[in-house]
Scaffold this active site. Structure first.
Site, PDB file in Angstrom:
ATOM      1  N   TYR A 107       9.676  13.307  -1.770  1.00 38.50           N
ATOM      2  CA  TYR A 107       8.549  14.226  -1.952  1.00 38.50           C
ATOM      3  C   TYR A 107       9.035  15.669  -2.150  1.00 38.50           C
ATOM      4  CZ  TYR A 107       5.507  10.446  -0.222  1.00 38.50           C
ATOM      5  OH  TYR A 107       4.836   9.257  -0.050  1.00 38.50           O
ATOM      6  N   LYS A 153      17.299   2.771   4.237  1.00 38.21           N
ATOM      7  CA  LYS A 153      17.650   1.764   3.232  1.00 38.21           C
ATOM      8  C   LYS A 153      19.100   2.026   2.840  1.00 38.21           C
ATOM      9  CE  LYS A 153      16.628  -1.596   0.414  1.00 38.21           C
ATOM     10  NZ  LYS A 153      16.207  -2.947   0.809  1.00 38.21           N
ATOM     11  N   ASP A 165      12.725  -2.662   4.665  1.00 35.56           N
ATOM     12  CA  ASP A 165      11.993  -3.893   4.311  1.00 35.56           C
ATOM     13  C   ASP A 165      11.913  -4.843   5.507  1.00 35.56           C
ATOM     14  OD1 ASP A 165      14.680  -3.731   3.748  1.00 35.56           O
ATOM     15  OD2 ASP A 165      14.666  -5.137   2.086  1.00 35.56           O
ATOM     16  N   ASP A 206       5.642   7.719   5.361  1.00 34.09           N
ATOM     17  CA  ASP A 206       4.272   7.719   4.840  1.00 34.09           C
ATOM     18  C   ASP A 206       3.724   6.290   4.833  1.00 34.09           C
ATOM     19  OD1 ASP A 206       1.971   8.556   3.656  1.00 34.09           O
ATOM     20  OD2 ASP A 206       2.846   9.065   1.715  1.00 34.09           O
TER      21      ASP A 206
END
Ligand code: ATP
Length: 335
Positions: free
Chosen positions: A123, A172, A205, A229
């Site tokens: 972002y 990740k 995930d 988010d």
């Protein structure tokens, strides 16, 4: 008297803000509200979604309670929420996810807190088409050592202050070895300064699956902007939906409190939006202002109304839901 800037916002914003202000005023917290505006309606009226007066008011008073602001999807102006976070360097997005008795939800007794990095990552606002035919585009995720350290430290400090047992770093790092890898590395190094708090990490995930299957395994979660988010909306779903989830954007000298939900235009103007999320944001705000007694009084009254279940909005009671204003009346009656 504490001064707080109040931005009603778009859609259901003005309705829930009005209800929340009534409850806070009735609690005797002594808040002087400084009116300010932002959002799509402000843009349509003044040609600017975030007027300079609003920025100045927040800069002056340093605390704001903000209703949801509509950001046009895909085009139009940039997200005002993102602009405010950048303007005041509100690097912590704090999202407590707590189940309340009486609320029908997938899980009960859930109580976890998400720390989302709020100023960088995907972002950062660095995105563009890479050719004149607009056949491809790129968005750049910027993750800094400074930004990562301060959000992870904030999570550990919160855990220590609130006697929480565990901090989970979500990342990740297996694929995004630089951005997410750096975030994880910094978290693991910082964890050594907090031997009293357990620390583990999860790949995002796996984390979403674990949150859906075994959310009670988590306590404090810290992650980068986009993952935070998504995870926080998912977590809201576990405890009965967006109507009950507050959020706070906190920097070193300024804080803006808000509901996690958006402007919900489908139910705007009907006086049926649940004011609880913004009210719980108000509770966080009162604690931030040192008005702990008033915060507890309001939370206690809301807990009673939710448990009773007869004076709640239709999202919580489909058959006999009441209007936003009536729910606020019931909370006031229980103060
Ligand atoms: P935005 O574009 O501003 O993000 P949105 O409509 O896409 O808004 P949300 O406002 O977050 O997304 O809401 C999604 C749905 O959840 C809404 O359509 C609404 O039905 C429901 N909802 C959200 N907030 C509330 C609330 N406070 N009370 C009741 N229902 C709500």
């Amino acid at each position: 008297m504490s001064r707080v800037v109040c931005i009603p916002g778009d859609g259901i914003g003005p309705g829930v803000t009005h209800a929340v202000r009534r409850v806070i005023d009735a609690s005797g917290a002594g808040i002087e509200w400084i009116e300010a505006s932002a959002g799509l309606a402000t843009f349509e009226l003044q040609g600017d979604p975030l007027p300079q007066e609003t920025i100045e008011a927040i800069g002056k008073h340093r605390v704001a309670l903000k209703g949801p602001l509509t950001t046009p999807v895909g085009s139009g102006f940039r997200s005002i929420n993102v602009s405010l976070r950048k303007e005041f360097d509100l690097y912590v997005n704090l999202r407590p996810v707590k189940w309340f008795e009486g609320v029908k939800s997938l899980f009960t007794h859930l109580d976890l807190v998400i720390f989302r990095e709020n100023t960088e990552g995907l972002y950062s606002g660095v995105e563009h088409y890479i050719d004149s035919r607009k056949s491809a585009a790129e968005s750049v995720a910027i993750v800094t050592r400074y930004g990562s350290e301060r959000i992870i430290r904030a999570a550990f400090e919160y855990a220590r202050k609130h006697a929480r047992k565990k901090v989970t770093i979500v990342h990740k790092a297996n694929i995004l070895k630089f951005t997410s890898g750096m975030f994880l590395g910094i978290g693991q190094a910082l964890a050594k300064e907090y031997p009293d708090i357990e620390c583990d990490d999860k790949i995002v995930d796996n984390m979403v699956m674990q949150l859906v299957m075994n959310p009670e395994r988590f306590d404090v979660i810290v992650t980068t902007n986009l993952f935070g988010d998504i995870l926080s909306d998912l977590a809201c779903g576990l405890i009965g939906g967006l109507g009950l989830a507050p959020g706070a954007n906190i920097g070193d000298d300024t804080a803006i409190f808000e509901a996690v939900h958006g402007s919900a235009t489908d139910i705007a103007g009907k006086n049926i939006a649940n004011p609880s999320a913004l009210l719980l944001a108000g509770v966080l705000m009162l604690r931030h202002l040192g008005k702990t007694e008033h915060a507890e009084k309001i939370e206690g009254a809301l807990v009673k109304v939710l448990k009773d279940g007869t004076s709640v909005t239709p999202d919580l009671n489909r058959e006999q839901g009441v209007h936003t204003d009536n729910m606020a009346d019931a909370i006031i009656a229980n103060l």
